[in-house]
Design a protein around this motif. Structure first.
Motif, PDB file in Angstrom:
ATOM      1  N   ASP A  91     -62.117  23.063 -30.832  1.00  0.00           N
ATOM      2  CA  ASP A  91     -63.090  23.514 -29.871  1.00  0.00           C
ATOM      3  C   ASP A  91     -64.302  22.730 -30.244  1.00  0.00           C
ATOM      4  OD1 ASP A  91     -61.146  25.684 -29.167  1.00  0.00           O
ATOM      5  OD2 ASP A  91     -62.338  26.948 -30.382  1.00  0.00           O
ATOM      6  N   LEU A  92     -64.620  22.016 -31.245  1.00  0.00           N
ATOM      7  CA  LEU A  92     -65.857  21.240 -31.569  1.00  0.00           C
ATOM      8  C   LEU A  92     -65.642  20.013 -31.246  1.00  0.00           C
ATOM      9  CD1 LEU A  92     -67.253  22.229 -34.958  1.00  0.00           C
ATOM     10  CD2 LEU A  92     -68.147  22.641 -32.802  1.00  0.00           C
ATOM     11  N   GLY A  93     -64.300  19.594 -30.774  1.00  0.00           N
ATOM     12  CA  GLY A  93     -63.836  18.146 -30.300  1.00  0.00           C
ATOM     13  C   GLY A  93     -63.673  17.365 -31.328  1.00  0.00           C
ATOM     14  N   LEU A  94     -63.094  17.946 -32.422  1.00  0.00           N
ATOM     15  CA  LEU A  94     -62.700  17.036 -33.686  1.00  0.00           C
ATOM     16  C   LEU A  94     -61.311  16.942 -33.622  1.00  0.00           C
ATOM     17  CD1 LEU A  94     -64.440  18.971 -36.453  1.00  0.00           C
ATOM     18  CD2 LEU A  94     -64.898  16.955 -35.317  1.00  0.00           C
ATOM     19  N   ILE A  95     -60.830  15.778 -33.766  1.00  0.00           N
ATOM     20  CA  ILE A  95     -59.333  15.400 -33.848  1.00  0.00           C
ATOM     21  C   ILE A  95     -58.532  16.063 -34.767  1.00  0.00           C
ATOM     22  CG2 ILE A  95     -57.729  13.500 -33.960  1.00  0.00           C
ATOM     23  CD1 ILE A  95     -60.027  11.688 -32.831  1.00  0.00           C
ATOM     24  N   GLN A  96     -57.545  16.834 -34.281  1.00  0.00           N
ATOM     25  CA  GLN A  96     -56.638  17.151 -35.377  1.00  0.00           C
ATOM     26  C   GLN A  96     -55.193  16.985 -35.334  1.00  0.00           C
ATOM     27  OE1 GLN A  96     -57.673  20.406 -37.515  1.00  0.00           O
ATOM     28  NE2 GLN A  96     -59.226  18.723 -37.289  1.00  0.00           N
ATOM     29  N   ASP A  97     -54.577  16.941 -36.420  1.00  0.00           N
ATOM     30  CA  ASP A  97     -53.061  16.522 -36.644  1.00  0.00           C
ATOM     31  C   ASP A  97     -52.374  17.698 -35.751  1.00  0.00           C
ATOM     32  OD1 ASP A  97     -50.867  15.872 -37.797  1.00  0.00           O
ATOM     33  OD2 ASP A  97     -51.590  15.651 -39.723  1.00  0.00           O
ATOM     34  N   ALA A  98     -51.542  16.936 -35.107  1.00  0.00           N
ATOM     35  CA  ALA A  98     -50.837  17.597 -33.979  1.00  0.00           C
ATOM     36  C   ALA A  98     -49.571  18.089 -34.691  1.00  0.00           C
ATOM     37  CB  ALA A  98     -50.435  17.014 -32.614  1.00  0.00           C
ATOM     38  N   ARG A  99     -49.153  17.728 -35.940  1.00  0.00           N
ATOM     39  CA  ARG A  99     -47.944  18.019 -36.662  1.00  0.00           C
ATOM     40  C   ARG A  99     -48.095  19.486 -36.980  1.00  0.00           C
ATOM     41  NH1 ARG A  99     -47.914  12.462 -38.975  1.00  0.00           N
ATOM     42  NH2 ARG A  99     -49.890  13.236 -39.958  1.00  0.00           N
ATOM     43  N   ARG A 100     -46.999  20.218 -37.168  1.00  0.00           N
ATOM     44  CA  ARG A 100     -46.742  21.573 -37.633  1.00  0.00           C
ATOM     45  C   ARG A 100     -47.669  21.598 -39.172  1.00  0.00           C
ATOM     46  NH1 ARG A 100     -44.255  26.241 -37.032  1.00  0.00           N
ATOM     47  NH2 ARG A 100     -43.758  27.225 -38.929  1.00  0.00           N
ATOM     48  N   TYR A 101     -48.318  22.616 -39.430  1.00  0.00           N
ATOM     49  CA  TYR A 101     -49.004  22.726 -40.730  1.00  0.00           C
ATOM     50  C   TYR A 101     -48.158  22.886 -41.671  1.00  0.00           C
ATOM     51  CZ  TYR A 101     -51.836  24.674 -44.453  1.00  0.00           C
ATOM     52  OH  TYR A 101     -52.392  25.253 -45.764  1.00  0.00           O
ATOM     53  N   THR A 102     -48.042  22.256 -42.679  1.00  0.00           N
ATOM     54  CA  THR A 102     -47.110  22.224 -43.844  1.00  0.00           C
ATOM     55  C   THR A 102     -47.934  22.552 -45.307  1.00  0.00           C
ATOM     56  OG1 THR A 102     -45.496  20.781 -42.955  1.00  0.00           O
ATOM     57  CG2 THR A 102     -45.396  21.173 -45.382  1.00  0.00           C
ATOM     58  N   PRO A 103     -48.009  23.696 -45.659  1.00  0.00           N
ATOM     59  CA  PRO A 103     -48.766  23.883 -46.864  1.00  0.00           C
ATOM     60  C   PRO A 103     -48.195  23.143 -47.919  1.00  0.00           C
ATOM     61  CG  PRO A 103     -47.704  26.069 -46.266  1.00  0.00           C
ATOM     62  CD  PRO A 103     -47.271  25.077 -45.309  1.00  0.00           C
ATOM     63  N   HIS A 104     -49.242  22.150 -48.863  1.00  0.00           N
ATOM     64  CA  HIS A 104     -49.027  21.405 -49.579  1.00  0.00           C
ATOM     65  C   HIS A 104     -49.913  21.197 -50.527  1.00  0.00           C
ATOM     66  CE1 HIS A 104     -50.694  18.525 -46.703  1.00  0.00           C
ATOM     67  NE2 HIS A 104     -50.945  17.742 -47.799  1.00  0.00           N
ATOM     68  N   ILE A 105     -49.758  21.060 -51.855  1.00  0.00           N
ATOM     69  CA  ILE A 105     -50.622  20.546 -53.074  1.00  0.00           C
ATOM     70  C   ILE A 105     -50.302  19.198 -53.359  1.00  0.00           C
ATOM     71  CG2 ILE A 105     -51.490  21.251 -55.348  1.00  0.00           C
ATOM     72  CD1 ILE A 105     -50.614  24.123 -54.762  1.00  0.00           C
ATOM     73  N   THR A 106     -51.161  18.155 -53.133  1.00  0.00           N
ATOM     74  CA  THR A 106     -50.950  16.941 -53.379  1.00  0.00           C
ATOM     75  C   THR A 106     -51.029  16.723 -54.969  1.00  0.00           C
ATOM     76  OG1 THR A 106     -51.564  16.143 -51.036  1.00  0.00           O
ATOM     77  CG2 THR A 106     -51.724  14.582 -53.017  1.00  0.00           C
ATOM     78  N   LEU A 107     -49.841  16.148 -55.423  1.00  0.00           N
ATOM     79  CA  LEU A 107     -50.270  15.981 -57.104  1.00  0.00           C
ATOM     80  C   LEU A 107     -50.289  14.599 -57.371  1.00  0.00           C
ATOM     81  CD1 LEU A 107     -47.217  18.382 -58.031  1.00  0.00           C
ATOM     82  CD2 LEU A 107     -49.499  18.860 -57.926  1.00  0.00           C
ATOM     83  N   ARG A 108     -49.884  13.646 -56.554  1.00  0.00           N
ATOM     84  CA  ARG A 108     -49.816  12.149 -56.635  1.00  0.00           C
ATOM     85  C   ARG A 108     -50.202  11.438 -55.336  1.00  0.00           C
ATOM     86  NH1 ARG A 108     -46.713   9.664 -61.695  1.00  0.00           N
ATOM     87  NH2 ARG A 108     -47.376  11.548 -62.753  1.00  0.00           N
ATOM     88  N   LYS A 109     -51.065  10.456 -55.811  1.00  0.00           N
ATOM     89  CA  LYS A 109     -51.071   9.556 -54.506  1.00  0.00           C
ATOM     90  C   LYS A 109     -50.660   8.172 -54.704  1.00  0.00           C
ATOM     91  CE  LYS A 109     -54.983  12.241 -52.265  1.00  0.00           C
ATOM     92  NZ  LYS A 109     -56.068  12.279 -51.659  1.00  0.00           N
ATOM     93  N   ASN A 110     -50.623   7.364 -53.494  1.00  0.00           N
ATOM     94  CA  ASN A 110     -50.502   6.030 -53.462  1.00  0.00           C
ATOM     95  C   ASN A 110     -49.160   5.793 -54.467  1.00  0.00           C
ATOM     96  OD1 ASN A 110     -52.924   6.094 -52.255  1.00  0.00           O
ATOM     97  ND2 ASN A 110     -53.810   4.800 -54.251  1.00  0.00           N
ATOM     98  N   LEU A 111     -48.108   6.527 -53.949  1.00  0.00           N
ATOM     99  CA  LEU A 111     -46.738   6.314 -54.569  1.00  0.00           C
ATOM    100  C   LEU A 111     -46.113   5.395 -53.571  1.00  0.00           C
ATOM    101  CD1 LEU A 111     -45.502   9.672 -56.207  1.00  0.00           C
ATOM    102  CD2 LEU A 111     -45.596   7.422 -57.134  1.00  0.00           C
ATOM    103  N   ARG A 112     -45.748   4.060 -53.850  1.00  0.00           N
ATOM    104  CA  ARG A 112     -44.941   3.380 -53.006  1.00  0.00           C
ATOM    105  C   ARG A 112     -43.553   3.442 -52.696  1.00  0.00           C
ATOM    106  NH1 ARG A 112     -48.239  -0.961 -51.127  1.00  0.00           N
ATOM    107  NH2 ARG A 112     -50.350  -0.727 -52.264  1.00  0.00           N
ATOM    108  N   GLN A 113     -42.954   4.277 -54.061  1.00  0.00           N
ATOM    109  CA  GLN A 113     -41.558   4.213 -54.122  1.00  0.00           C
ATOM    110  C   GLN A 113     -41.417   5.852 -54.184  1.00  0.00           C
ATOM    111  OE1 GLN A 113     -40.270   1.986 -57.068  1.00  0.00           O
ATOM    112  NE2 GLN A 113     -39.882   0.066 -55.614  1.00  0.00           N
TER     113      GLN A 113
ATOM    114  N   GLY B 180     -48.308   5.261 -59.133  1.00  0.00           N
ATOM    115  CA  GLY B 180     -49.325   6.143 -58.309  1.00  0.00           C
ATOM    116  C   GLY B 180     -50.587   6.614 -58.923  1.00  0.00           C
ATOM    117  N   ARG B 181     -51.398   7.437 -58.300  1.00  0.00           N
ATOM    118  CA  ARG B 181     -52.430   7.758 -58.806  1.00  0.00           C
ATOM    119  C   ARG B 181     -52.531   9.586 -58.966  1.00  0.00           C
ATOM    120  NH1 ARG B 181     -57.240   8.567 -56.070  1.00  0.00           N
ATOM    121  NH2 ARG B 181     -56.157   7.443 -54.247  1.00  0.00           N
ATOM    122  N   THR B 182     -52.509   9.876 -60.330  1.00  0.00           N
ATOM    123  CA  THR B 182     -52.436  11.386 -60.338  1.00  0.00           C
ATOM    124  C   THR B 182     -53.696  12.180 -59.704  1.00  0.00           C
ATOM    125  OG1 THR B 182     -51.017  11.194 -62.270  1.00  0.00           O
ATOM    126  CG2 THR B 182     -52.163  13.373 -62.107  1.00  0.00           C
TER     127      THR B 182
END
Ligand code: 2AM
Length: 181
Positions: free
Chosen positions: A117-139, A39-41
């Protein structure tokens, strides 16, 4: 993207004073670079805790958001980050915690509501605080048995612009607000 619009999000920075915040930040950078897997750090400078993702918004929407956020009063808080997790859906490895502090949940909820309120689309899932460390990990990576434990104290939050920076992205602070001590 439309002209006069930018990709923006609210987040808590991990690198700002007090100096006590530098130790967990440095520990987190080390952990991130030592993690096994592909992935990408995420570069050190881009580590952050997202509060609300806004997407592509106009300068006028930004002005309205800033005016609304100026009315909020949120206390400063601390959070323990002690869970390394992998999300298959978004292919990211992230660090979270088993307890979401009440002021953090409230702040994320209020920013989410301002965006709605501004009409922006928001994620309906419950907020989960997270710090992303690595992306594009297929496995799913092998997560070390020993879980980390970093304590971060947050004293401010910001509105950031995400802009291309060579092959990656750079986050530029557009506005920031103090959390009340
Ligand atoms: P992340 O924290 O999981 O990496 C800037 O891109 C920030 O907004 C990143 O923190 C990223 O999430 C988040 N983000 C990007 N695209 C998103 C989307 N479509 N929905 C929710 N959050 C997003």
């Amino acid at each position: 993207p439309q002209p006069g619009s930018q990709r923006m999000f609210f987040a808590l920075p991990l690198t700002v004073p007090p100096a006590a915040n530098l130790a967990p930040y440095q520990g987190l950078c080390q952990l991130k670079d030592a993690l096994p897997g592909k992935g990408r750090t995420i570069p050190d400078a881009n580590l952050h805790l997202t509060l609300a993702f806004l997407g592509q918004i106009t300068d006028e929407q930004t002005r309205q958001l800033v005016a609304a956020v100026n009315q909020l009063t949120i206390p400063a808080f601390s959070m323990h980050f002690n869970l390394l997790r992998y999300w298959k859906r978004s292919r990211v490895l992230w660090l979270g915690g088993d307890i979401c502090p009440e002021p953090l949940g409230r702040l994320a909820e209020q920013l989410n509501q301002l965006a709605l309120d501004l009409g922006l689309i928001q994620d309906a899932r419950r907020y989960t605080p997270h710090i992303t460390l690595r992306k594009n990990l297929r496995q799913r990576p092998v997560i070390p048995d020993e879980q980390p434990d970093f304590l971060f104290h947050f004293q401010r939050f910001g509105l950031y612009i995400s802009e291309p920076d060579g092959p990656g992205v750079r986050y530029r602070l557009a506005n920031q607000w103090p959390l009340i001590q």
